[in-house]
Write an enzyme that holds these catalytic residues in place. Structure first.
Site: not given
Ligand code: PXP
Length: 372
Positions: A182-183, A203, A233, A324-325, A346-347
């Site tokens: 998807r990306h 990942e 996600t 994550h987040g 990332g986000h």
């Molecule tokens: N770590 C993992 C394992 C993830 O799946 C993600 C999202 O792709 C992230 C970190 C980064 O998360 P975010 O985009 O919310 O910062």
């Protein structure tokens, strides 16, 4: 070692001198001051006792350790030398504090117990020292690819974004090659393998197709995550306990190809232990539930779980990362969690990059992580 040892002793104002000597020298002290023959492992000479005890109440005394005897004892017990020396210093220190194992079996047991406590604290302090200043930012560029895929065109390019993130100081680049593509696309991964100057972390779900691609492309390391087609996600951590056999096999395939393996897991003691058991090198602790907490009380509770998880994982010899987040606000709570070596974000960085540019967004996050 000395600094961590000093912190491991309950902070006491004062001075203690430490002599590391060979058997010949400790034998001399043993004969001269205790009228005993031969070497021993440790001697403690209190400056609080005797005629000069009142002169300087801050002077605790001298601890003399024979590194030769310590090395022999460490070999016999199958321990690292540093652990044996730490135990001997702790033993000497307790003598200076007034403990004496020769007084009674109870005191001997108490002294052993206290020695163990100090050595354990010292181990923690040493780990803390070795992780100090090492927290890194690894930038996930999936969302750049998401924007590109919205038009199925060629911009913005996650490969270019990765280069810019590295120029701004990121120490790792992360992409998730999903089965549904998807990306991130296969082309992105191939190009990133050629261009990333820091560390490329792929990942991935443990699907055979993706495993084969990873073994061919050879990123610096892979992070195994659970992958569901319908999710927006990655939702939860990977279940390790129930699929240990399968995961151990996947991990050993990567290890044979000299690719390190990280497991993305919830900060759950059983999952952390199982990660070690299946041979993982790194655990990435899932911070998403903490990031999504609906109240401060819940955030504190979930954060505490991650903090304890990081400590447990590092104690088991695993490297620890988290992600994550995480954003420019909730990451600040990680101040002092020295076991976490890398933050995978990332986000929030890409969202800020829309307003301030990618370079500044990455630099601001690095600045924040440096304060932790
Ligand atoms: N770590 C993992 C394992 C993830 O799946 C993600 C999202 O792709 C992230 C970190 C980064 O998360 P975010 O985009 O919310 O910062």
């Amino acid at each position: 070692m000395t600094t961590s040892f000093c912190r491991a002793l309950e902070p006491q104002a004062g001075e203690v001198s430490l002599l590391l000597v060979e058997d010949r020298e400790i034998s001399r002290y043993n004969r001269r001051f205790l009228n005993r023959t031969g070497p021993t492992n440790v001697l403690a000479f209190s400056m609080q006792e005797g005629p000069y005890g009142e002169v300087n109440p801050h002077l605790w005394g001298d601890i003399v350790v024979s590194t030769e005897t310590a090395a022999r004892e460490a070999r016999e017990a199958g321990l690292p030398l540093v652990d044996r020396v730490a135990a001997l210093i702790a033993h000497g220190w307790l003598h200076l504090q007034g403990y004496d194992h020769e007084r009674s079996p109870e005191e001997e047991r108490l002294m052993e117990l206290r020695t163990g406590e100090i050595v354990e604290r010292m181990g923690k302090e040493q780990r803390r020292d070795s992780y100090m200043t090492k927290a890194r930012l690894a930038v996930n560029v999936d969302h750049v690819a998401t924007l590109r895929q919205a038009r199925r065109g060629c911009e913005p390019d996650p490969v270019l974004a990765a280069g810019m993130a590295e120029l701004a100081g990121a120490e790792g680049i992360i992409v998730h090659l999903r089965e549904d593509r998807r990306h991130i696309q296969d082309r992105d991964l191939r190009l990133l393998k050629e261009t990333v100057q820091t560390k490329l972390n792929l990942e991935m779900g443990a699907a055979e197709e993706i495993i084969r691609i990873a073994l061919k492309v050879k990123p610096d390391f892979v992070t195994l995550v659970p992958e569901k087609r319908q999710e927006l996600t990655t939702e939860g951590g990977l279940e390790i306990v129930k699929q240990q056999k399968n995961l151990a096999q996947v991990i050993s395939r990567f290890h044979r190809a000299r690719i390190a393996v990280s497991l993305f897991i919830d900060a759950d003691p059983a999952q952390i232990q199982a990660s070690r058991d299946v041979g993982a090198d790194i655990v990435e602790l899932h911070t998403g539930h903490y990031a999504n907490a609906r109240s401060e009380k819940e955030a504190v509770k979930l954060f505490e779980r991650i903090r304890e998880g990081a400590e447990q994982a590092a104690g088991l010899g695993l490297k620890v990362s988290a992600g994550h987040g995480l954003n420019y606000v909730n990451t600040k709570r990680f101040a002092g969690v020295a076991e976490i070596e890398e933050y995978s974000i990332g986000h929030s960085i890409m969202a800020r990059a829309i307003y301030v540019g990618l370079d500044q967004a990455v630099r601001e996050m690095i600045g924040l992580i440096e304060q932790l």
